[in-house]
Design a protein around this motif. Structure first.
Motif, PDB file in Angstrom:
ATOM      1  N   PRO A   1       7.753  25.434 -43.359  1.00 23.33           N
ATOM      2  CA  PRO A   1       6.980  24.582 -42.449  1.00 23.33           C
ATOM      3  C   PRO A   1       7.016  25.109 -41.021  1.00 23.33           C
ATOM      4  O   PRO A   1       8.072  25.508 -40.516  1.00 23.33           O
ATOM      5  CB  PRO A   1       7.694  23.226 -42.537  1.00 23.33           C
ATOM      6  CG  PRO A   1       8.479  23.275 -43.821  1.00 23.33           C
ATOM      7  CD  PRO A   1       8.873  24.712 -43.990  1.00 23.33           C
ATOM      8  N   VAL A   2       5.877  25.121 -40.383  1.00 23.26           N
ATOM      9  CA  VAL A   2       5.787  25.441 -38.961  1.00 23.26           C
ATOM     10  C   VAL A   2       5.958  24.119 -38.215  1.00 23.26           C
ATOM     11  O   VAL A   2       5.127  23.225 -38.346  1.00 23.26           O
ATOM     12  CB  VAL A   2       4.440  26.091 -38.619  1.00 23.26           C
ATOM     13  CG1 VAL A   2       4.338  26.357 -37.118  1.00 23.26           C
ATOM     14  CG2 VAL A   2       4.260  27.388 -39.412  1.00 23.26           C
ATOM     15  N   PRO A   3       7.029  23.947 -37.445  1.00 24.23           N
ATOM     16  CA  PRO A   3       7.343  22.614 -36.907  1.00 24.23           C
ATOM     17  C   PRO A   3       6.449  22.165 -35.758  1.00 24.23           C
ATOM     18  O   PRO A   3       5.832  22.973 -35.067  1.00 24.23           O
ATOM     19  CB  PRO A   3       8.795  22.764 -36.430  1.00 24.23           C
ATOM     20  CG  PRO A   3       8.956  24.216 -36.156  1.00 24.23           C
ATOM     21  CD  PRO A   3       8.080  24.937 -37.154  1.00 24.23           C
ATOM     22  N   ALA A   4       6.409  20.865 -35.579  1.00 25.81           N
ATOM     23  CA  ALA A   4       5.777  20.272 -34.406  1.00 25.81           C
ATOM     24  C   ALA A   4       6.596  20.594 -33.164  1.00 25.81           C
ATOM     25  O   ALA A   4       7.789  20.854 -33.232  1.00 25.81           O
ATOM     26  CB  ALA A   4       5.683  18.755 -34.572  1.00 25.81           C
ATOM     27  N   TYR A   5       5.915  20.574 -32.027  1.00 26.38           N
ATOM     28  CA  TYR A   5       6.539  20.691 -30.704  1.00 26.38           C
ATOM     29  C   TYR A   5       7.116  22.067 -30.386  1.00 26.38           C
ATOM     30  O   TYR A   5       7.968  22.205 -29.511  1.00 26.38           O
ATOM     31  CB  TYR A   5       7.597  19.610 -30.495  1.00 26.38           C
ATOM     32  CG  TYR A   5       7.009  18.265 -30.155  1.00 26.38           C
ATOM     33  CD1 TYR A   5       5.702  18.133 -29.717  1.00 26.38           C
ATOM     34  CD2 TYR A   5       7.772  17.115 -30.267  1.00 26.38           C
ATOM     35  CE1 TYR A   5       5.165  16.904 -29.413  1.00 26.38           C
ATOM     36  CE2 TYR A   5       7.244  15.868 -29.967  1.00 26.38           C
ATOM     37  CZ  TYR A   5       5.942  15.774 -29.531  1.00 26.38           C
ATOM     38  OH  TYR A   5       5.406  14.545 -29.220  1.00 26.38           O
ATOM     39  N   ILE A   6       6.672  23.114 -31.081  1.00 24.36           N
ATOM     40  CA  ILE A   6       6.925  24.463 -30.580  1.00 24.36           C
ATOM     41  C   ILE A   6       6.229  24.568 -29.225  1.00 24.36           C
ATOM     42  O   ILE A   6       5.085  24.126 -29.065  1.00 24.36           O
ATOM     43  CB  ILE A   6       6.356  25.521 -31.552  1.00 24.36           C
ATOM     44  CG1 ILE A   6       7.122  25.525 -32.876  1.00 24.36           C
ATOM     45  CG2 ILE A   6       6.379  26.916 -30.926  1.00 24.36           C
ATOM     46  CD1 ILE A   6       6.495  26.423 -33.932  1.00 24.36           C
ATOM     47  N   GLY A   7       6.894  25.141 -28.234  1.00 26.59           N
ATOM     48  CA  GLY A   7       6.283  25.295 -26.918  1.00 26.59           C
ATOM     49  C   GLY A   7       6.388  24.068 -26.040  1.00 26.59           C
ATOM     50  O   GLY A   7       5.676  23.967 -25.039  1.00 26.59           O
ATOM     51  N   TYR A   8       7.278  23.141 -26.379  1.00 21.24           N
ATOM     52  CA  TYR A   8       7.570  21.991 -25.519  1.00 21.24           C
ATOM     53  C   TYR A   8       8.968  22.136 -24.944  1.00 21.24           C
ATOM     54  O   TYR A   8       9.867  22.692 -25.585  1.00 21.24           O
ATOM     55  CB  TYR A   8       7.523  20.685 -26.316  1.00 21.24           C
ATOM     56  CG  TYR A   8       6.154  20.118 -26.565  1.00 21.24           C
ATOM     57  CD1 TYR A   8       5.706  18.986 -25.897  1.00 21.24           C
ATOM     58  CD2 TYR A   8       5.295  20.702 -27.496  1.00 21.24           C
ATOM     59  CE1 TYR A   8       4.447  18.446 -26.145  1.00 21.24           C
ATOM     60  CE2 TYR A   8       4.047  20.177 -27.748  1.00 21.24           C
ATOM     61  CZ  TYR A   8       3.625  19.046 -27.063  1.00 21.24           C
ATOM     62  OH  TYR A   8       2.382  18.524 -27.302  1.00 21.24           O
ATOM     63  N   SER A   9       9.168  21.620 -23.755  1.00 21.62           N
ATOM     64  CA  SER A   9      10.516  21.480 -23.204  1.00 21.62           C
ATOM     65  C   SER A   9      10.919  20.014 -23.286  1.00 21.62           C
ATOM     66  O   SER A   9      10.058  19.123 -23.303  1.00 21.62           O
ATOM     67  CB  SER A   9      10.584  21.968 -21.751  1.00 21.62           C
ATOM     68  OG  SER A   9       9.757  21.177 -20.910  1.00 21.62           O
ATOM     69  N   PHE A  10      12.217  19.774 -23.342  1.00 20.27           N
ATOM     70  CA  PHE A  10      12.735  18.420 -23.506  1.00 20.27           C
ATOM     71  C   PHE A  10      13.822  18.139 -22.482  1.00 20.27           C
ATOM     72  O   PHE A  10      14.605  19.021 -22.118  1.00 20.27           O
ATOM     73  CB  PHE A  10      13.316  18.245 -24.916  1.00 20.27           C
ATOM     74  CG  PHE A  10      12.272  18.229 -25.995  1.00 20.27           C
ATOM     75  CD1 PHE A  10      11.780  17.047 -26.515  1.00 20.27           C
ATOM     76  CD2 PHE A  10      11.763  19.421 -26.495  1.00 20.27           C
ATOM     77  CE1 PHE A  10      10.809  17.030 -27.502  1.00 20.27           C
ATOM     78  CE2 PHE A  10      10.786  19.424 -27.482  1.00 20.27           C
ATOM     79  CZ  PHE A  10      10.311  18.225 -27.987  1.00 20.27           C
TER      80      PHE A  10
END
Length: 211
Positions: free
Chosen positions: A96-105
């Motif tokens: 699975p290619v996950p959600a939120y790649i390229g987000y900072s938290f």
């Protein structure tokens, strides 16, 4: 690492300037659903569970964006807007290619920034929504933001093996060289494979209307 779903108000702010895309869905902590084309190509097998090493680590988000040579933005850009799709198959198992790649938290587990190159969900759709037009974005940058195929160790075909040991196909055509160097273009279907290639190589992806 688990993290709380993002505030709908923050997600709306991050979606400013977005045209033709839905707002990001809450990010799963351990995605378990592969994209349909990879699942079909692999016969439905999946790499599952946190032990697979493919899960996104939200705490590394900002550093991973910078390591990919990209900026942490306060909102998605609108000068450049297109989409590609990524499937990953490791020795016959879809990853699975996950959600939120390229987000900072932030420390509260909520997203507080985004790069021009990111995912909204676990569909495998990669969004390029940049504030500057004409720049090049690569598969290697996606992998860096995801934190995988960095050559840091592990068995061949595992999450931290070298991308150079994988084979890539773009729109059904086998690509030479290191897959990290592949330039992402509008409506590309990118298949990244370790081990035997599937009997059917997807040549396209059915993007949602407006993509």
């Amino acid at each position: 690492m688990n993290f709380k779903p993002a505030s709908p108000f923050l997600l709306a702010a991050l979606a400013v300037g977005l045209a033709g895309c839905s707002a990001p869905a809450p990010a799963p902590s351990a995605p378990a659903t592969a994209s349909a084309s990879a699942s079909a190509a692999s016969g439905g097998g999946q790499a599952t569970g946190a032990s697979s090493g493919w899960q996104l680590v939200p705490a590394n988000g900002a550093a991973a964006i910078k390591a990919a040579g990209l900026q942490v933005l306060s909102e998605e850009g609108s000068a450049e807007h297109y989409h590609a799709h990524l499937d990953v198959l490791s020795d016959g198992h879809s990853v699975p290619v996950p959600a939120y790649i390229g987000y900072s938290f932030g420390t509260d587990g909520q997203p507080n920034g985004i790069s021009a190159l990111h995912t909204h969900d676990d569909s495998g759709i990669v969004h390029i929504e940049a504030p500057t037009a004409g720049l090049t974005y690569t598969l290697g940058q996606v992998l860096t933001e995801w934190g995988v195929l960095d050559g840091s160790g592990g068995a061949p075909g595992s999450a931290h093996s070298s991308a150079a040991d994988w084979q890539a196909y773009v729109n059904g055509v086998k690509q030479p060289g290191n897959p990290r160097d592949i330039r992402l273009k509008a409506h590309d279907e990118v298949l990244l494979v370790h081990g035997a290639a599937p009997a059917t190589i997807p040549s396209s992806y059915s993007f949602p209307e407006g993509y």
